[in-house]
Design a protein around this motif. Structure first.
Motif: not given
Length: 230
Positions: A64-79
């Motif tokens: 789950t963490t791996s998938q979160l990392c992938t999506l966070l890395e490619n997310c266009e929003a400000e995090l």
């Protein structure tokens, strides 16, 4: 007043109001199927949106963490991350992908090697363990780059050492992460500038060559016409 929407899943709460979203990671990280709404938010968010992560979790599953990392890395929003309690194990990975990070004076972080198990035929057990080790090592080296030293990473991966960080230590290391990001962006900008200069140079050269060829063709045509007239 903007209407607030509440998305509730098994393991986190997501509050959305316009372009602002607040995600509360306050339980152990479980199966990927429990985070579909969060995955969709990260995948579909735009540059005009901001997502706040309030983190207080003991960690959990690596897949789950791996998938979160992938999506966070490619997310266009400000995090924007907020460490409001414990960021342990897999929970310490999530902050590494934030654009900004605030740390509560009552928070702490714990980073360690993974734990788990497998079963099956003898050789399959060995292959599975080797693959998991390589998988997690790749994840760690990427995620904790510039946050942990090389020696600290080696001690975690190969000596199973646990690392506990106070709020001040987290903030100091985060400053180093931001500094390294800025240096990388500056280097990229310089490289792009050099590449753009080379591109312009090539375009000018191509235009000169094209113009020369056109003039040569016109001159040959004119010469041929003169010869025909004579």
């Amino acid at each position: 007043m903007a209407q607030q929407q509440l998305l509730v899943t098994n393991n986190e709460f997501v509050f959305s109001s316009g372009n602002e979203h607040r995600v509360y990671l306050t339980k152990p990280i479980t199966a990927p199927s429990h985070y579909t709404e969060l995955f969709e938010l990260l995948a579909s968010a735009t540059e005009q949106e901001t997502i706040h992560f309030f983190i207080n979790t003991p960690g959990g599953r690596v897949d789950t963490t791996s998938q979160l990392c992938t999506l966070l890395e490619n997310c266009e929003a400000e995090l924007i991350g907020h460490l409001v309690g414990v960021a342990a194990s897999a929970g310490s990975v999530i902050p590494m992908f934030m654009d900004a990070l605030s740390v509560s004076p009552y928070a702490y972080m714990m980073i360690h090697n993974y734990s788990g198990g497998t079963y099956g035929k003898g050789d399959d057990i060995v292959l599975s363990a080797q693959n998991t080790k390589q998988w997690v090592e790749t994840l760690y080296r990427s995620c904790y780059e510039h946050f942990l030293t090389k020696d600290e990473l080696e001690n975690i991966i190969f000596k199973n050492q646990d690392i506990y960080l106070s709020p001040q230590q987290i903030e100091e290391r985060w400053e180093n992460v931001l500094r390294k990001r800025e240096e990388a962006m500056e280097a990229f900008a310089t490289e792009m500038t050099a590449a753009q200069r080379e591109e312009v140079k090539n375009l000018v050269r191509d235009e000169i060559i094209a113009e020369y060829r056109a003039q040569s063709a016109a001159a040959r045509k004119q010469k041929k016409q003169l010869q025909t007239a004579q």
